[in-house]
Design a protein around this motif. Structure first.
Motif, PDB file in Angstrom:
ATOM      1  N   MET A 329      -1.826  -6.180   6.301  1.00 61.39           N
ATOM      2  CA  MET A 329      -2.832  -6.581   5.316  1.00 61.39           C
ATOM      3  C   MET A 329      -3.500  -5.365   4.680  1.00 61.39           C
ATOM      4  SD  MET A 329      -4.689 -10.020   6.793  1.00 61.39           S
ATOM      5  CE  MET A 329      -5.121  -9.305   8.377  1.00 61.39           C
ATOM      6  N   MET A 330      -3.748  -4.336   5.485  1.00 63.54           N
ATOM      7  CA  MET A 330      -4.340  -3.113   4.940  1.00 63.54           C
ATOM      8  C   MET A 330      -3.420  -2.501   3.885  1.00 63.54           C
ATOM      9  SD  MET A 330      -5.405   0.406   6.924  1.00 63.54           S
ATOM     10  CE  MET A 330      -6.340  -0.479   8.170  1.00 63.54           C
ATOM     11  N   SER A 331      -2.123  -2.482   4.174  1.00 63.16           N
ATOM     12  CA  SER A 331      -1.162  -1.897   3.235  1.00 63.16           C
ATOM     13  C   SER A 331      -1.043  -2.747   1.968  1.00 63.16           C
ATOM     14  CB  SER A 331       0.209  -1.777   3.906  1.00 63.16           C
ATOM     15  OG  SER A 331       0.139  -0.967   5.052  1.00 63.16           O
ATOM     16  N   ILE A 332      -0.973  -4.069   2.142  1.00 58.66           N
ATOM     17  CA  ILE A 332      -0.803  -4.954   0.987  1.00 58.66           C
ATOM     18  C   ILE A 332      -2.042  -4.931   0.096  1.00 58.66           C
ATOM     19  CG2 ILE A 332      -0.562  -7.367   0.287  1.00 58.66           C
ATOM     20  CD1 ILE A 332       1.243  -7.729   2.766  1.00 58.66           C
ATOM     21  N   ILE A 333      -3.233  -5.018   0.715  1.00 61.32           N
ATOM     22  CA  ILE A 333      -4.480  -4.982  -0.074  1.00 61.32           C
ATOM     23  C   ILE A 333      -4.619  -3.640  -0.775  1.00 61.32           C
ATOM     24  CG2 ILE A 333      -7.000  -4.987   0.078  1.00 61.32           C
ATOM     25  CD1 ILE A 333      -6.685  -6.996   2.400  1.00 61.32           C
ATOM     26  N   GLY A 334      -4.347  -2.545  -0.042  1.00 61.94           N
ATOM     27  CA  GLY A 334      -4.405  -1.213  -0.660  1.00 61.94           C
ATOM     28  C   GLY A 334      -3.400  -1.070  -1.787  1.00 61.94           C
ATOM     29  N   GLY A 335      -2.189  -1.644  -1.601  1.00 56.74           N
ATOM     30  CA  GLY A 335      -1.179  -1.588  -2.644  1.00 56.74           C
ATOM     31  C   GLY A 335      -1.598  -2.336  -3.889  1.00 56.74           C
ATOM     32  N   LEU A 336      -2.159  -3.534  -3.723  1.00 60.52           N
ATOM     33  CA  LEU A 336      -2.602  -4.325  -4.878  1.00 60.52           C
ATOM     34  C   LEU A 336      -3.727  -3.626  -5.634  1.00 60.52           C
ATOM     35  CD1 LEU A 336      -2.536  -7.919  -3.323  1.00 60.52           C
ATOM     36  CD2 LEU A 336      -0.988  -6.996  -5.054  1.00 60.52           C
ATOM     37  N   VAL A 337      -4.689  -3.074  -4.881  1.00 62.48           N
ATOM     38  CA  VAL A 337      -5.783  -2.337  -5.531  1.00 62.48           C
ATOM     39  C   VAL A 337      -5.241  -1.111  -6.256  1.00 62.48           C
ATOM     40  CG1 VAL A 337      -7.919  -1.037  -5.138  1.00 62.48           C
ATOM     41  CG2 VAL A 337      -7.515  -3.169  -3.895  1.00 62.48           C
ATOM     42  N   GLY A 338      -4.285  -0.424  -5.625  1.00 64.30           N
ATOM     43  CA  GLY A 338      -3.690   0.754  -6.246  1.00 64.30           C
ATOM     44  C   GLY A 338      -2.923   0.417  -7.518  1.00 64.30           C
ATOM     45  N   ILE A 339      -2.169  -0.688  -7.489  1.00 66.85           N
ATOM     46  CA  ILE A 339      -1.441  -1.125  -8.689  1.00 66.85           C
ATOM     47  C   ILE A 339      -2.417  -1.461  -9.812  1.00 66.85           C
ATOM     48  CG2 ILE A 339       0.004  -2.971  -9.637  1.00 66.85           C
ATOM     49  CD1 ILE A 339       1.414  -3.055  -6.896  1.00 66.85           C
ATOM     50  N   LEU A 340      -3.518  -2.167  -9.459  1.00 68.54           N
ATOM     51  CA  LEU A 340      -4.529  -2.506 -10.463  1.00 68.54           C
ATOM     52  C   LEU A 340      -5.158  -1.247 -11.057  1.00 68.54           C
ATOM     53  CD1 LEU A 340      -6.225  -4.634 -11.932  1.00 68.54           C
ATOM     54  CD2 LEU A 340      -7.800  -4.617  -9.978  1.00 68.54           C
ATOM     55  N   PHE A 341      -5.449  -0.281 -10.199  1.00 69.83           N
ATOM     56  CA  PHE A 341      -6.025   0.990 -10.656  1.00 69.83           C
ATOM     57  C   PHE A 341      -5.038   1.730 -11.565  1.00 69.83           C
ATOM     58  CE2 PHE A 341      -7.137   5.544  -9.649  1.00 69.83           C
ATOM     59  CZ  PHE A 341      -8.315   5.557 -10.387  1.00 69.83           C
ATOM     60  N   GLY A 342      -3.763   1.772 -11.166  1.00 71.96           N
ATOM     61  CA  GLY A 342      -2.745   2.417 -11.987  1.00 71.96           C
ATOM     62  C   GLY A 342      -2.547   1.696 -13.307  1.00 71.96           C
ATOM     63  N   LEU A 343      -2.613   0.365 -13.287  1.00 69.21           N
ATOM     64  CA  LEU A 343      -2.470  -0.428 -14.505  1.00 69.21           C
ATOM     65  C   LEU A 343      -3.608  -0.138 -15.483  1.00 69.21           C
ATOM     66  CD1 LEU A 343      -0.919  -2.668 -15.995  1.00 69.21           C
ATOM     67  CD2 LEU A 343      -2.321  -4.339 -14.794  1.00 69.21           C
ATOM     68  N   LEU A 344      -4.833  -0.033 -14.971  1.00 64.48           N
ATOM     69  CA  LEU A 344      -5.983   0.263 -15.832  1.00 64.48           C
ATOM     70  C   LEU A 344      -5.852   1.652 -16.461  1.00 64.48           C
ATOM     71  CD1 LEU A 344      -8.913  -1.158 -13.656  1.00 64.48           C
ATOM     72  CD2 LEU A 344      -7.966  -2.130 -15.757  1.00 64.48           C
ATOM     73  N   LEU A 345      -5.388   2.624 -15.685  1.00 73.04           N
ATOM     74  CA  LEU A 345      -5.208   3.982 -16.231  1.00 73.04           C
ATOM     75  C   LEU A 345      -4.082   4.008 -17.274  1.00 73.04           C
ATOM     76  CD1 LEU A 345      -5.596   6.241 -13.055  1.00 73.04           C
ATOM     77  CD2 LEU A 345      -7.217   5.940 -14.923  1.00 73.04           C
ATOM     78  N   SER A 346      -3.035   3.237 -17.031  1.00 75.14           N
ATOM     79  CA  SER A 346      -1.929   3.175 -18.004  1.00 75.14           C
ATOM     80  C   SER A 346      -2.386   2.501 -19.298  1.00 75.14           C
ATOM     81  CB  SER A 346      -0.744   2.425 -17.400  1.00 75.14           C
ATOM     82  OG  SER A 346      -0.258   3.082 -16.246  1.00 75.14           O
ATOM     83  N   LEU A 347      -3.169   1.424 -19.171  1.00 75.21           N
ATOM     84  CA  LEU A 347      -3.702   0.747 -20.359  1.00 75.21           C
ATOM     85  C   LEU A 347      -4.643   1.669 -21.132  1.00 75.21           C
ATOM     86  CD1 LEU A 347      -4.402  -2.817 -18.906  1.00 75.21           C
ATOM     87  CD2 LEU A 347      -2.698  -2.217 -20.639  1.00 75.21           C
ATOM     88  N   ASN A 348      -5.399   2.471 -20.409  1.00 74.81           N
ATOM     89  CA  ASN A 348      -6.274   3.435 -21.081  1.00 74.81           C
ATOM     90  C   ASN A 348      -5.462   4.453 -21.867  1.00 74.81           C
ATOM     91  OD1 ASN A 348      -8.950   5.040 -21.350  1.00 74.81           O
ATOM     92  ND2 ASN A 348      -7.549   6.508 -20.430  1.00 74.81           N
ATOM     93  N   GLN A 349      -4.313   4.874 -21.298  1.00 74.91           N
ATOM     94  CA  GLN A 349      -3.458   5.834 -21.996  1.00 74.91           C
ATOM     95  C   GLN A 349      -2.867   5.230 -23.266  1.00 74.91           C
ATOM     96  OE1 GLN A 349      -3.215   8.944 -21.425  1.00 74.91           O
ATOM     97  NE2 GLN A 349      -1.464   9.546 -22.673  1.00 74.91           N
ATOM     98  N   LEU A 350      -2.651   3.915 -23.251  1.00 76.53           N
ATOM     99  CA  LEU A 350      -2.079   3.235 -24.420  1.00 76.53           C
ATOM    100  C   LEU A 350      -3.133   2.877 -25.459  1.00 76.53           C
ATOM    101  CD1 LEU A 350       0.487   0.810 -22.756  1.00 76.53           C
ATOM    102  CD2 LEU A 350       1.025   2.739 -24.233  1.00 76.53           C
ATOM    103  N   TYR A 351      -4.261   2.349 -25.010  1.00 87.12           N
ATOM    104  CA  TYR A 351      -5.232   1.758 -25.943  1.00 87.12           C
ATOM    105  C   TYR A 351      -6.643   2.340 -25.827  1.00 87.12           C
ATOM    106  CZ  TYR A 351      -1.499  -1.730 -25.719  1.00 87.12           C
ATOM    107  OH  TYR A 351      -0.279  -2.352 -25.723  1.00 87.12           O
ATOM    108  N   GLY A 352      -6.860   3.210 -24.871  1.00 88.05           N
ATOM    109  CA  GLY A 352      -8.210   3.720 -24.646  1.00 88.05           C
ATOM    110  C   GLY A 352      -8.651   4.728 -25.688  1.00 88.05           C
TER     111      GLY A 352
END
Length: 405
Positions: A329-352
């Motif tokens: 659960m620690m790995s899965i929750i950390g992975g989901l949060v990390g993907i969300l964080f990476g997605l936000l940074l990628s969206l910022n690179q595209l549209y920020g």
């Protein structure tokens, strides 16, 4: 509810009485989050860089190309041309003659160029206006040519530079001794009316010319060509159209799509993508060692509770499941949060805002492409590695450990 899963959730939410264990757990969770975010950002950045690279390499590549299967040329009969015109999915096609040539201009020579003779349909198959840096496209059935910027630079001629004669040479076919240079080469004299720019390799290689000029230079018959380039209608099934074209032209041609025409480049980019993925997966593995350490420390901290569970009849297997579930659960929750964080940074690179983007040059933001497949790749990688790490850590629990307290 599964007892092991319930206790694992309680352990994951609750704080340990030992502050050092809390710190280790937080560090392990942060490591998983940053590792997942880094992997997603790198995959998205590489996908964007791949698209950015291919858009320059494929700008003059057709949807399909029928090249000679044997030798350098083949004959296109009027019947075959009529049957090609009847294929509904083909929007337009252009006949091509391509061969290596030797170029001279004012005592400067360029031995590594390729002439690409094209007919009047070529401008409909490819958007040539987007590649022209100077001048215009040539007129059909003339001695006009359009050269790459690298060739133009190396031979020091520009557009409509009538003071500098441009000559192209191709060896004549035949046998026996060469008596003179005039008899050894076919020659045409041309005038440059345009300079194109695509990428360094193509700029240093290609000379576009009317089909008739290239055929005259190579002693080809009017219906003798090197290839046919096809532009398909939107939504056409490439595999179906390929079979239809093959049925018309037969075994004398090999038909390739855009990816196959750039197979070396695609292989290189795919290999680099795999290498980047493996490198950052290694970083994730290192980060998950913290998860193993965190679970082992938690096991040692909960020895009293584990002994109580054992005395109440909970099996060692179920006790192992507690920490297996906790680590997973620690790995899965950390992975989901990390993907969300990476997605936000990628969206910022595209549209920020421009101030928050990363730039390759002062005016070009680093290209990024968000692909759903990368979300699943990162999540799958985190899940598999997290489960393995949890399995390794929970395997430290033995009957001797929980009983002898």
């Amino acid at each position: 509810m599964n007892v092991s899963l319930y206790i694992a959730k309680r352990y994951l939410r609750s704080k340990s009485s030992n502050n050092a264990i809390n710190i280790i757990t937080i560090i392990a969770l942060i490591g998983v989050i940053l590792g997942a975010a880094a992997l997603f950002i790198v995959l998205s950045g590489f996908a964007g860089l791949k698209d950015f690279t291919l858009q320059f390499s494929t700008v003059i590549d057709p949807d399909l190309k029928a090249a000679s299967a044997i030798g350098k040329s083949y004959f296109l009969t009027e019947e075959e041309a009529a049957r090609l015109n009847q294929i509904e999915a083909v929007d337009v096609y252009s006949k091509i003659v391509e061969e290596r040539v030797f170029i001279m201009s004012d005592n400067k020579s360029y031995p590594s160029a390729y002439i690409k003779g094209v007919d009047h349909n070529f401008t409909r198959v490819n958007v040539v206006d987007s590649i022209l840096e100077q001048g215009t496209w040539f007129q059909d059935k003339t001695n006009q040519i359009v050269v790459g910027s690298g060739i133009s630079f190396n031979l020091s001629f520009g557009v409509l530079d009538y003071n500098k004669a441009i000559s192209m040479y191709v060896p004549k076919p035949g046998k026996g001794q060469i008596a003179s240079a005039e008899k050894a080469f076919n020659t045409v004299h041309a005038v440059n009316v345009g300079v194109f720019s695509i990428n360094e390799k193509l700029n240093d290689t290609y000379v576009f010319a009317p089909l008739s000029l290239a055929q005259r230079l190579l002693n080809y018959e009017p219906n003798q060509i090197s290839a046919i380039e096809f532009k398909l209608r939107e939504g056409a099934d490439i595999a179906v159209v390929r079979d239809q074209i093959q049925g018309v032209l037969g075994s004398k041609v090999v038909i390739k799509d855009r990816a196959q025409l750039n197979d070396a480049l695609y292989k290189m980019l795919n290999t680099e993508n795999l290498a980047v993925y493996l490198i950052f997966t290694l970083v994730l593995i290192i980060a998950l060692f913290n998860v193993i350490g965190s679970i082992i420390m938690m096991i040692l901290d909960k020895k009293t509770s584990l002994n109580t569970f054992f005395n109440l009849g909970v099996t060692v297997k179920d006790i192992r499941k507690i920490f297996f579930f906790q680590g997973s659960m620690m790995s899965i929750i950390g992975g989901l949060v990390g993907i969300l964080f990476g997605l936000l940074l990628s969206l910022n690179q595209l549209y920020g805002p421009m101030a928050l983007r990363v730039f390759i040059t002062p005016t070009l933001p680093y290209p990024v492409r968000i692909k759903i497949i990368n979300v699943f790749i990162v999540f799958f990688t985190i899940t598999v590695l997290g489960v393995l790490a949890s399995r390794i850590a929970s395997a430290r629990i033995t009957k001797q450990l929980v009983r002898d307290f």
